[in-house]
Write an enzyme that holds these catalytic residues in place. Structure first.
Site, short mmCIF file in Angstrom:
data_model
loop_
_atom_site.label_atom_id
_atom_site.label_comp_id
_atom_site.label_asym_id
_atom_site.label_seq_id
_atom_site.Cartn_x
_atom_site.Cartn_y
_atom_site.Cartn_z
N CYS A 58 0.81 -1.22 0.00
CA CYS A 58 0.00 0.00 0.00
C CYS A 58 0.84 1.27 0.00
O CYS A 58 0.61 2.17 -0.81
CB CYS A 58 -0.99 -0.01 1.16
N HIS A 106 -2.50 1.01 6.88
CA HIS A 106 -2.92 0.91 5.48
C HIS A 106 -3.20 2.30 4.94
O HIS A 106 -3.71 3.17 5.66
CB HIS A 106 -4.17 0.03 5.35
N HIS A 118 -6.15 1.20 -3.92
CA HIS A 118 -5.18 0.73 -2.93
C HIS A 118 -4.66 -0.65 -3.28
O HIS A 118 -5.24 -1.36 -4.09
CB HIS A 118 -5.79 0.74 -1.53
#
Length: 141
Positions: A58, A106, A118
């Site tokens: 990510c 994240h 993402h």
């Protein structure tokens, strides 16, 4: 698996190209460059610690996307949260970085209309998802 990745990427690229993600407020020029780069990565596999160009995690994806706009970011979602200016959820613009979980672990790139691009987790692909419940904040670079 390769065929499935291709189909997912193709469908998501069509969604982006359709203009369905366009909001009433466009991204900054830098945000547009970051979003365009990120969209080009759709369908590529997630790999922890990866920073492209074949695999992404990510923060590696957000780091490289913003590098295309001349912004240097660390390869850590928690550290990326300390960059830029914090923005509220209702003020998000395409290109803003959105962060998830507590502690932050994240990050994705906001596309508009409640959607985030993402690199989710092992076994998954770079994709577009709705903002999920574990949202904790966002920054504008």
């Amino acid at each position: 698996a390769e065929l499935e990745r291709g189909r997912v990427a193709e469908a998501q690229e069509e969604l982006v190209a359709s203009g369905a993600l366009s909001g009433s407020t466009p991204p900054s020029a830098a945000g547009e460059r970051a979003v365009r780069y990120a969209v080009d990565q759709l369908g590529k596999p997630y790999r922890w610690g990866a920073s492209g160009p074949r695999n992404w995690d990510c923060s590696g994806l957000t780091r490289m996307a913003w590098a295309q706009a001349g912004v240097s970011l660390p390869h850590s979602s928690a550290l990326q949260y300390s960059y830029g200016t914090r923005v509220s959820r209702q003020d998000l613009l395409p290109g803003d970085l959105v962060f998830f979980y507590s502690p932050i672990s994240h990050v994705g790139i906001y596309l508009g209309r409640g959607l985030v691009l993402h690199a989710p987790s092992t076994g998954d692909l770079v994709k577009i998802s709705g903002i999920f419940d574990s949202y904790v904040g966002a920054v504008r670079l």
